[in-house]
Design a protein around this motif. Structure first.
Motif, short mmCIF file in Angstrom:
data_model
loop_
_atom_site.label_atom_id
_atom_site.label_comp_id
_atom_site.label_asym_id
_atom_site.label_seq_id
_atom_site.Cartn_x
_atom_site.Cartn_y
_atom_site.Cartn_z
N GLU A 34 0.82 -1.11 -0.17
CA GLU A 34 0.07 -0.02 0.09
C GLU A 34 0.95 1.33 0.08
O GLU A 34 0.72 2.25 -0.71
N GLU A 35 1.91 1.11 0.69
CA GLU A 35 2.97 2.46 1.00
C GLU A 35 3.53 2.73 -0.54
O GLU A 35 3.60 3.76 -1.15
N THR A 36 3.90 1.26 -1.21
CA THR A 36 4.56 1.50 -2.27
C THR A 36 3.39 2.16 -3.54
O THR A 36 4.27 2.88 -4.23
N GLU A 37 2.24 1.89 -3.46
CA GLU A 37 1.17 2.32 -4.34
C GLU A 37 1.30 3.73 -4.23
O GLU A 37 1.03 4.47 -5.37
N SER A 38 1.15 4.23 -3.05
CA SER A 38 1.07 5.58 -2.58
C SER A 38 2.55 6.39 -2.98
O SER A 38 2.27 7.43 -3.94
N ARG A 39 3.41 5.64 -3.07
CA ARG A 39 4.58 6.27 -3.50
C ARG A 39 4.81 6.33 -5.16
O ARG A 39 4.94 7.47 -5.73
N ALA A 40 3.96 5.31 -5.75
CA ALA A 40 3.96 5.35 -7.18
C ALA A 40 3.30 6.56 -7.73
O ALA A 40 3.41 7.29 -8.67
N ARG A 41 2.00 6.66 -7.01
CA ARG A 41 1.19 7.81 -7.34
C ARG A 41 1.76 9.32 -7.31
O ARG A 41 1.68 9.98 -8.19
#
Ligand code: GLV
Ligand code: MN
Ligand code: MN
Length: 413
Positions: free
Chosen positions: A39-46
């Motif tokens: 989830e944190e990685t997805e938010s970083r990608a965003r």
């Protein structure tokens, strides 16, 4: 420049906060985005996607801190750094950390619309594992970046499931690569002009006083321990109460004595946030009990004295110091700049000492640093009910943008 020209875009800021809050959303309105978890990685990608659309280039250092550079990409000119973190507590709120990151992105949005003015490069920092909830200690990424914690030790730290920071970082980097995101390398302890971070207060002072802006002067000091108490396992029904060596009974008595001792120290804040009992079976006398102790005070000598008092209990348990961080004063020039910006905008401000620690505490060793606080409802944080009103978000973001513009404005402009 008119107020209008550098005004933040309210809908964009609130919309982006809302979008990130959906990543790792929990049933009761909170969020779980543990450090380096999907989830944190997805938010970083965003975030990287939004920043790249503005012409930013993404860098990462060896401990997983991200830097999104705007302006003079390719040069090694020291940038003004502005940021916070995207990881959360296991049951966290929607403003702690993410507010500072979205507001940092808004700084770049506003700068990118000022094509007629020259600015120093500005970088958005997204620090790794600020919360310390998955991998202890807290503010791990910024501590390593500033040289306050050895990289090799940090990479070897494991979460409750036994996964190391190194393995989690490898996984997160691979997911970003699979999403078409590559990160250029960034050295540790890089050079910066200044660092500013916007954050919710996480306490009640600003709300109670009706101040829109907290100008943070210092971060209070912190000492954290792991305390291990031993005993002997036995049958819960068969062993008489007299003569038992119950580790949890011993730990409870120790906690009560520590509580009594520390409660007598004026202004001290102390918390036992976790207790683990082994073997952890309903019908076995505990052989081991472990608890954490977090102790904070704004004055160095009081904190040192409190630590000495705690450590006098050494005969009853093993005390391991996990972190000792002296109180950190922020740069007086940055404090004044924030105050002036708030005043120009007609926003009421007050000076405040941060009760929580932040990545800015470590970055302050690399460059002049400062923080801006905004009120959060009831002072509630690290809680699903954490809430920051839209007007407070926008006022804080506006003050951040103008502070960054003042710090990044070329001399003579
Ligand atoms: C960070 O949230 C801290 O103050 O521990
Ligand atoms: Mn935070
Ligand atoms: Mn936090």
């Amino acid at each position: 420049m008119s107020n209008q020209e550098c005004a933040v875009n309210r809908a964009r800021v609130l919309g982006r906060l809302e979008e990130i809050s959906r990543i790792g959303a929990l049933e009761n309105g909170g969020v779980c985005r543990l450090a380096l978890a999907p989830e944190e990685t997805e938010s970083r990608a965003r975030l990287i996607g939004w920043a790249q659309a503005l012409g930013c280039v993404a860098y990462a250092d060896a401990i997983g801190n991200l830097f999104l550079r705007f302006g003079n990409v390719g040069s090694n000119e020291a940038p003004v750094l502005v940021g916070s973190h995207l990881d959360t507590q296991p049951v966290g709120g929607n403003f702690d950390g993410v507010l500072g990151v979205i507001a940092a992105l808004e700084c770049v949005e506003v700068l990118s619309s000022q094509s007629d003015r020259a600015f120093l490069p500005v970088e958005i920092a997204i620090w790794c594992n600020e919360e310390g909830a998955r991998f202890n200690p807290t503010t791990m990424g910024s501590a390593v970046h500033a040289g306050h914690f050895p990289l090799a030790d940090a990479l070897a730290i494991t979460d409750a499931g036994g996964q190391s920071v190194e393995a989690a970082l490898r996984q997160a980097t691979a997911s970003l690569r699979a999403a078409g995101i590559s990160l250029a390398p960034r050295e540790l302890a890089a050079k910066y002009r200044a660092y500013v971070e916007l954050h919710i207060e996480q306490g009640p002072v600003l709300e109670n006083e009706g101040s829109a802006i907290g100008v943070v002067t210092d971060i209070q000091g912190l000492v954290q321990y792991r305390v291990e108490v031993s005993g002997m396992a036995g049958h819960a029904g068969a062993v008489p109460m007299e003569g038992r060596q119950d580790a949890l009974t011993r730990a409870r008595a120790l906690m009560a004595d520590i509580d009594k001792e520390l409660a007598a120290i004026d202004g001290l804040r102390f918390t036992i946030g976790r207790i683990d009992v082994a073997p952890g079976s309903i019908n076995t006398i505990p052989a081991r009990a472990e608890f954490t102790l977090d102790v904070r005070h704004p004055e160095s000598d009081v904190l040192t004295r409190s630590a000495e008092q705690i450590e006098r209990f050494r005969g009853r348990a093993q005390f391991t110091r996990l972190i000792y961080q002296a109180p950190i004063p922020f740069d007086p020039e940055i404090v004044r700049t924030i105050e002036t910006v708030a005043q120009h905008r007609g926003l009421g401000s007050r000076r405040i000492v941060s009760g929580a620690t932040h990545d800015a505490a470590h970055v302050a060793a690399l460059c002049p640093a400062g923080m801006i606080f905004v009120p959060c409802r009831g002072g509630i944080s690290h809680n699903e009910n954490e809430y920051c009103a839209p007007d407070h978000i926008i006022h804080g973001t506006q003050v951040l943008v103008e502070t960054v513009m003042a710090l990044a404005g070329e001399p003579g402009q």
